[in-house]
Design a protein around this motif. Structure first.
Motif, short mmCIF file in Angstrom:
data_model
loop_
_atom_site.label_atom_id
_atom_site.label_comp_id
_atom_site.label_asym_id
_atom_site.label_seq_id
_atom_site.Cartn_x
_atom_site.Cartn_y
_atom_site.Cartn_z
N THR A 29 1.03 -1.24 0.04
CA THR A 29 0.21 -0.15 -0.04
C THR A 29 0.87 1.24 0.13
O THR A 29 1.95 1.24 0.21
CB THR A 29 -0.95 -0.08 1.20
N PHE A 30 0.24 2.42 -0.36
CA PHE A 30 1.12 3.58 -0.24
C PHE A 30 1.51 4.02 1.27
O PHE A 30 2.57 4.25 1.27
CB PHE A 30 0.15 5.02 -0.84
N ASP A 31 0.68 3.60 2.28
CA ASP A 31 1.21 3.91 3.49
C ASP A 31 2.27 3.12 3.90
O ASP A 31 3.34 3.73 4.48
CB ASP A 31 0.05 3.65 4.48
N GLU A 32 2.28 1.84 3.47
CA GLU A 32 3.34 1.14 3.76
C GLU A 32 4.68 1.38 3.01
O GLU A 32 5.65 1.35 3.43
CB GLU A 32 2.96 -0.49 3.50
N TYR A 33 4.52 2.01 1.83
CA TYR A 33 5.63 2.26 1.12
C TYR A 33 6.30 3.54 2.05
O TYR A 33 7.56 3.75 2.02
CB TYR A 33 5.30 2.58 -0.19
N GLU A 34 5.53 4.51 2.19
CA GLU A 34 5.99 5.79 2.80
C GLU A 34 6.50 5.47 4.07
O GLU A 34 7.64 5.82 4.39
CB GLU A 34 4.59 6.60 2.93
N ASP A 35 6.13 4.44 4.86
CA ASP A 35 6.70 4.04 6.15
C ASP A 35 8.03 3.45 6.07
O ASP A 35 9.10 3.60 6.76
CB ASP A 35 5.80 3.13 6.83
N GLY A 36 8.11 2.48 4.64
CA GLY A 36 9.21 2.01 4.53
C GLY A 36 10.35 2.78 4.13
O GLY A 36 11.57 2.70 4.57
N VAL A 37 9.99 3.95 3.17
CA VAL A 37 11.19 4.96 2.96
C VAL A 37 11.68 5.57 4.27
O VAL A 37 12.80 5.93 4.30
CB VAL A 37 10.67 5.86 1.92
N LYS A 38 10.70 5.92 4.91
CA LYS A 38 11.30 6.67 6.29
C LYS A 38 12.00 5.73 7.17
O LYS A 38 13.06 6.48 7.66
CB LYS A 38 9.90 7.01 7.00
N ARG A 39 11.76 4.45 7.21
CA ARG A 39 12.63 3.75 7.93
C ARG A 39 14.04 3.66 7.36
O ARG A 39 15.15 3.40 8.13
CB ARG A 39 12.05 2.36 8.14
N ILE A 40 14.04 3.63 6.08
CA ILE A 40 15.31 3.49 5.36
C ILE A 40 16.46 4.82 5.75
O ILE A 40 17.57 4.80 6.07
CB ILE A 40 15.14 3.46 3.73
N PHE A 41 15.51 5.97 5.75
CA PHE A 41 16.52 7.06 6.05
C PHE A 41 16.58 7.29 7.51
O PHE A 41 17.45 8.25 7.98
CB PHE A 41 15.69 8.36 5.50
N ASP A 42 16.10 6.56 8.41
CA ASP A 42 16.38 6.39 9.84
C ASP A 42 17.47 5.70 10.06
O ASP A 42 17.93 5.56 11.39
CB ASP A 42 14.90 6.33 10.60
N LEU A 43 17.84 4.82 9.34
CA LEU A 43 18.80 3.74 9.40
C LEU A 43 20.09 4.55 10.03
O LEU A 43 20.52 5.41 9.24
CB LEU A 43 18.96 2.86 8.09
#
Length: 323
Positions: free
Chosen positions: A309-323
């Motif tokens: 879903t779009f929400d899951e994608y947005e959350d995934g990108v956020k997590r990547i840049f929080d790594l």
């Protein structure tokens, strides 16, 4: 041209679509020419499908030009598409004789045409008898053998081809192994048309090595290198101006710029494709390359690949840049 360096973004089916090209150019400098993914099955010079039409809506991008590409073994089809491009204001058409995939090559299209110089000669003769815009060629060293290109040199030299892009592999290699840079350098000396180098430029060190081998080449088509590192053209320009400097691509500034680009790309696709969930498939394919920009690519892909879903994608990108 900047510092004698012309950088072209190679076409990637399903990735370098008009949305990507437009938004990439908004965020990054250095690319002077963008190629569309290839067109095929052009049955008329009056109308093409709405999906294909979208790829021809953006004739140019500020600071760069767009060149359509066709995959064909039929001069009449090439000329039909050339007319479509000309009507829309394009100045050049590129002929794809480099696609290595067997489903294409087995039909004597793409790199599958390279063992047949008489066939290529006939097509070029017919095309240049009628075409009214510039016509360039993209090819490999051959399909089965790197010597196949040598039979094509006198064919190419008979026609006013605007540029010849050479990828230093044969078709059967696909993208395995290494490009034969010495062979490309040899061909550049034999061909009358300007040669564009393509293959295995993924960082400044690669560019420096190939440039030493081919000092007269100033046109570079880069595909995977730019998809994996969107800052590569800027770093090449900087290196050309100051060879002692190779910039760090993992600083906070670069991460911030990349994140803004990805946000713009994501919402650009949502606007252009009316929020269809198939957008996620396009973005996931791009992330297959972009993950290599980060220190831990496997961890990056884990956050992206399972999104539905779009929400899951947005959350995934956020997590990547929080790594």
């Amino acid at each position: 041209m900047s510092n004698g360096l012309n950088i072209y973004l190679a076409p990637f089916q399903g990735v370098t679509l008009h949305t990507f090209r437009r938004i990439y150019a908004r965020h990054f400098k250095g690319v002077t020419r963008f190629y569309t993914p290839f067109f095929a099955k052009i049955d008329t010079d009056v109308k093409i499908s709405d999906r294909k039409e979208k790829e021809l809506q953006h004739i140019d991008i500020p600071g760069a030009e767009v060149v359509p590409q066709i995959l064909s073994k039929d001069a009449a089809e090439i000329l039909r598409f050339a007319r479509i491009c000309q009507i829309r204001g394009f100045k050049e058409l590129n002929w794809n004789m480099g696609c290595p995939h067997p489903q294409v090559a087995d039909k004597r299209r793409g790199s599958g045409m390279l063992p047949f110089p008489d066939m290529v000669d006939t097509i070029l003769n017919d095309v240049f008898s009628k075409i009214e815009i510039k016509f360039s060629v993209k090819c490999r060293l051959g399909y089965k053998s790197p010597d196949e290109i040598l039979q094509l040199v006198p064919v190419f030299n008979r026609y006013p081809i605007s540029e010849i892009t050479i990828h230093g592999r044969i078709g059967r290699q696909l993208y395995e192994g290494f490009a034969d840079q010495a062979k490309v350098a040899e061909l550049a000396a034999l061909l009358q048309a300007p040669v564009v180098h393509n293959g295995d430029i993924v960082n400044v060190t690669d560019y420096s090595g190939v440039k030493t081998l081919m000092p007269d080449i100033d046109r570079w088509m880069i595909g995977r290198g730019i998809l994996c590192d969107p800052f590569l053209p800027e770093r090449l320009l900087k290196f050309t101006a100051q060879p002692s400097e190779i910039s760090d691509i993992t600083t906070a500034e670069y991460r911030h710029r990349l994140q803004r680009f990805l946000d713009d790309l994501y919402f650009g696709y949502r606007r252009d494709m009316n929020d269809r969930l198939s957008i996620l498939n396009i973005l996931k394919e791009y992330w297959d390359y972009l993950a290599d920009w980060f220190p831990h690519p496997d961890a990056v892909l884990r956050h992206i690949k399972k999104t539905r879903t779009f929400d899951e994608y947005e959350d995934g990108v956020k997590r990547i840049f929080d790594l």
